[in-house]
Enzyme design. Structure first.
Site, PDB file in Angstrom:
ATOM      1  N   MET A 133      -1.335  12.425  -2.311  1.00 39.65           N
ATOM      2  CA  MET A 133      -2.188  11.330  -1.766  1.00 39.65           C
ATOM      3  C   MET A 133      -1.983  11.213  -0.045  1.00 39.65           C
ATOM      4  O   MET A 133      -0.983  11.543   0.522  1.00 39.65           O
ATOM      5  CB  MET A 133      -2.088   9.935  -2.273  1.00 39.65           C
ATOM      6  N   GLY A 134      -3.155  10.765   0.336  1.00 38.00           N
ATOM      7  CA  GLY A 134      -3.039  10.355   1.775  1.00 38.00           C
ATOM      8  C   GLY A 134      -4.365  10.830   2.455  1.00 38.00           C
ATOM      9  O   GLY A 134      -4.338  12.116   2.940  1.00 38.00           O
ATOM     10  N   ARG A 135      -5.434  10.277   2.437  1.00 40.60           N
ATOM     11  CA  ARG A 135      -6.766  10.703   3.071  1.00 40.60           C
ATOM     12  C   ARG A 135      -6.776  10.708   4.652  1.00 40.60           C
ATOM     13  O   ARG A 135      -7.202  11.586   5.002  1.00 40.60           O
ATOM     14  CB  ARG A 135      -7.758   9.948   2.361  1.00 40.60           C
ATOM     15  N   TYR A 177      -2.763   9.812  -9.760  1.00 39.93           N
ATOM     16  CA  TYR A 177      -2.236   8.250 -10.321  1.00 39.93           C
ATOM     17  C   TYR A 177      -0.810   8.266 -10.626  1.00 39.93           C
ATOM     18  O   TYR A 177      -0.170   7.326 -10.589  1.00 39.93           O
ATOM     19  CB  TYR A 177      -3.157   7.673 -11.270  1.00 39.93           C
ATOM     20  N   LEU A 178      -0.230   9.623 -11.218  1.00 40.71           N
ATOM     21  CA  LEU A 178       0.874   9.477 -11.688  1.00 40.71           C
ATOM     22  C   LEU A 178       2.107   9.198 -10.357  1.00 40.71           C
ATOM     23  O   LEU A 178       2.921   8.473 -10.737  1.00 40.71           O
ATOM     24  CB  LEU A 178       1.400  10.655 -12.183  1.00 40.71           C
ATOM     25  N   THR A 191       0.766  -1.145  -0.041  1.00 37.81           N
ATOM     26  CA  THR A 191       0.169   0.039  -0.026  1.00 37.81           C
ATOM     27  C   THR A 191       0.914   1.249   0.145  1.00 37.81           C
ATOM     28  O   THR A 191       1.826   1.398   0.775  1.00 37.81           O
ATOM     29  CB  THR A 191      -0.809   0.149   1.181  1.00 37.81           C
ATOM     30  N   VAL A 192       0.540   2.300  -0.827  1.00 37.28           N
ATOM     31  CA  VAL A 192       1.182   3.432  -0.860  1.00 37.28           C
ATOM     32  C   VAL A 192       0.923   4.392   0.388  1.00 37.28           C
ATOM     33  O   VAL A 192       1.639   5.119   0.665  1.00 37.28           O
ATOM     34  CB  VAL A 192       0.948   4.355  -2.136  1.00 37.28           C
ATOM     35  N   ASP A 193      -0.305   3.972   1.192  1.00 43.49           N
ATOM     36  CA  ASP A 193      -0.552   4.597   2.252  1.00 43.49           C
ATOM     37  C   ASP A 193       0.430   4.311   3.522  1.00 43.49           C
ATOM     38  O   ASP A 193       0.211   5.079   4.376  1.00 43.49           O
ATOM     39  CB  ASP A 193      -2.043   4.417   2.475  1.00 43.49           C
TER      40      ASP A 193
END
Lengths: 425, 425
Positions: free
Chosen positions: B195-197, B302-303, B147-149
């Site tokens: 990103m990073g909600r 998405y990039l 996960t990128v998160d």
């Protein structure tokens, strides 16, 4: 004549300045200029923040930089000496500025002026090239090409464009792999907004990411065509139904039939401003509203024109070559010219540098040929591929530090002692 | 017992599936899985589009792929077999799905199931690990982290995160060089939305681009802190006045004091939708409205998570290693575990892979430590740098084609012949 003037053919100093929006390879041009001048024993001053530095007598002595720092400019994005958006008026309209420039040139024995920029900068260089005749100060002015917009006349392409083209094609390819793998239960439409207010060169370059109706990008929107909402939505729908997902690349300059930018016509921020901008969110909202597809959109903005880490080798080489050629032309006594890139063969790709008159370049704009856009308006043609493909070829080596980041150089940018009273442009 | 079942310890087939948002290195994990299984003589099936493929009996026979295609997965972003967002309900709530999975597993003699994803996927793998006991089908289930998160519990970091961290740091550095050179007459404030909600890991990684008050990024906005408009504007103003320009990195999940996402609270599209989103344009409008500065903003979307061309070597290696380890654990008879990354040293950075119980990982979320955010709330601490710095180190080699684009592999993804009636999840 200045007391420091030497008698040789290369007596005097050279002034180099960067102008307009910067690119990931404009400093490669600076490296070409400085290395060529050093090899000829000519000192290079750089104007801080473009022509403003010349007006303010805010000059940088590049001879204080090490050879390795100048070499590192070849792989450092941004404008190492600062750039500006500032257009000189005509001599008739603002004689004081021209007289000031001559004062500065004279004070620092500047005999060659190299202005690195786009259309407006070519105009500035052209105006300055005439002050020898009009105001009696002998100077050689060379325009040096640079613009991600690829819209300079005469030259086959513009240093800076090939790298943003490569970044855009790579990003389109990569993000599309992401979308393809998620489309079954998530995003079906991905919209990438790229630079290009008046011409679709960068959007067209995205087309290099794939070929054939099913390969991304499936739809390219050009500023050259009025946006046809029905045709766009029909194409998105057909693509999603056939491929499972759809990648759209949209030029920021896409306009509706009334000529308004979609980015301005379609959305307002909390304060009612139209400038919030972005054509991608407008298209995304349209797709959601009319087709019900889940979407994502991206707007890389400055990331695309500063992405030296993904630069094109051809572009980096051409950027360096025009810098060297500009010095050669200047020292050979040429005036009011620009080194331009001449393509001598598509396959294998071959190019050379030649001088072209600034008068044929200044204030002109090269449009993308109509023959580069496919008949349906949503893609690029074989002719476009032939033109674009060579410009993104090859990778441009980049040293990375132990910290995992590119090793970009920060110059000392030592100021030259001012000799004149202050001047407010 | 299936008639094709062999008697050795490695009898049966292994099923691998990708789940949730993909990353630039999830396919490196797939390569680790397939190469390790091949070396042990075990056939790997992949479920098309994650667990959905398992439910639909839509399986891919990876033995039809060449060794070089599998090796190429190590550098190909996106999810090569398709991914999905689909969470299995509990056995009590949807027994039919579990029974269907067992039918599929039995029909294809699947004895090991490797599920490559984040928190939800760990939950799915955990639930499936229990069907041996609850439904009498003997299977080993291994969760594989991705996960990128960077929010999985137990593991020191998550494959996928290091590469998006590196992309973000590089992009912050490059775009800031651009802004710095234009600030005199143009953009003074640049805002990069990442990103990073729920957690600010990616925003924090942008902090690696520079160190010290004057280095970009000058301001980081984390979802962990309520947005303080006055403090933000004061910091922007002070930075522009001191440095000449200001780079802001904002997590998409930045919220106001009332807990609303700024992206939703601040802007509406032409149709009145809040989902148009983007915290960057909201911040940009605020800067313009209250301070009058010219701005630009970028939203790579998405990039950032597909940018294999800028991947971290450490990340790519860890992604591959967890895939290999997952196979080792499965074939050793382990069940309900995940190979996690254990950091044994910061400097020099050292890590190893160990099994951890899925029960300690499923449905948990690792928050960014409060000690990683500087006291003023706008930057990262030395502790954050110690943690983050190793994760972006090293570049991950990527073959490029003659066309100037990365050579990403497209697998054949040959379908396994279905043996069961259709099933609609």
């Amino acid at each position: 004549m200045s007391p420091v003037r030497r008698s040789s053919a290369t007596a005097g100093n050279l002034l180099y300045a960067q102008s307009g929006g910067v690119t990931s390879v404009i400093n490669a041009t600076a490296a070409g200029v400085i290395e060529a001048a050093r090899a000829r024993g000519v000192k290079v001053y750089a104007a801080r923040n473009g022509i403003l530095g010349a007006l303010r007598e805010d000059l940088i002595d590049t001879s204080k930089e090490t050879a390795s720092a100048i070499t590192a400019l070849r792989h450092t994005p941004g404008g190492a000496f600062g750039s500006c958006r500032y257009k000189l008026k005509s001599l008739a309209d603002n004689r004081a500025e021209y007289e000031r420039l001559i004062e500065v040139f004279r004070a620092h024995d500047i005999r060659w002026f190299l202005y690195n920029g786009g259309n407006d900068s070519a105009d500035t260089a052209l105006k300055l090239s005439q002050i020898g005749k009009t105001l009696g100060y002998d100077i050689r002015c060379i325009g040096v090409p640079k613009t991600v917009d690829n819209d300079l006349a005469v030259t086959d392409c513009c240093p800076g464009f090939g790298s943003v083209a490569k970044y855009t094609a790579i990003s389109t390819l990569e993000a599309s792999l992401d979308v393809a793998s998620m489309a079954e239960t998530s995003t079906k439409v991905f919209i990438l907004e790229v630079m290009g207010r008046h011409a679709g060169w960068i959007a067209a370059a995205a087309g290099l990411a794939g070929e054939g109706a099913d390969a991304a990008p499936h739809i390219i929107l050009f500023p050259e065509n009025a946006f046809d909402e029905a045709a766009f939505l029909a194409r998105v729908k057909a693509t999603v139904e056939r491929v499972g997902w759809c990648t759209v690349v949209a030029s920021e300059g896409v306009r509706n039939a009334a000529g308004q930018f979609l980015a301005e016509a379609g959305t307002r921020d909390a304060f009612g401003h139209a400038q919030l901008g972005g054509v991608a969110p407008v298209l995304a909202a349209l797709v959601k509203e009319k087709l019900g597809y889940k979407y994502h959109w991206a707007l890389p903005d400055y990331l695309q024109r500063s992405a030296r880490h993904a630069a094109s080798k051809v572009d980096a080489e051409q950027a360096f070559a025009v810098g060297r050629a500009a010095v050669d032309y200047a020292l050979a006594g040429m005036n009011a010219v620009m080194p331009v890139i001449v393509r001598t063969s598509d396959a294998p790709y071959r190019w050379k540098i030649e001088p072209a008159p600034l008068a044929k370049i200044a204030n002109r704009e090269k449009k993308m040929p109509r023959s580069f856009i496919s008949r349906d308006g949503f893609g690029i043609t074989a002719a476009a591929r032939r033109y674009l493909a060579p410009l993104i070829r090859g990778e441009a080596p980049l040293p990375y530090g132990r910290n995992g980041l590119p090793s970009y150089v920060q110059l000392k940018n030592a100021a030259v002692t001012a000799r004149l009273p202050a001047f407010k442009p």
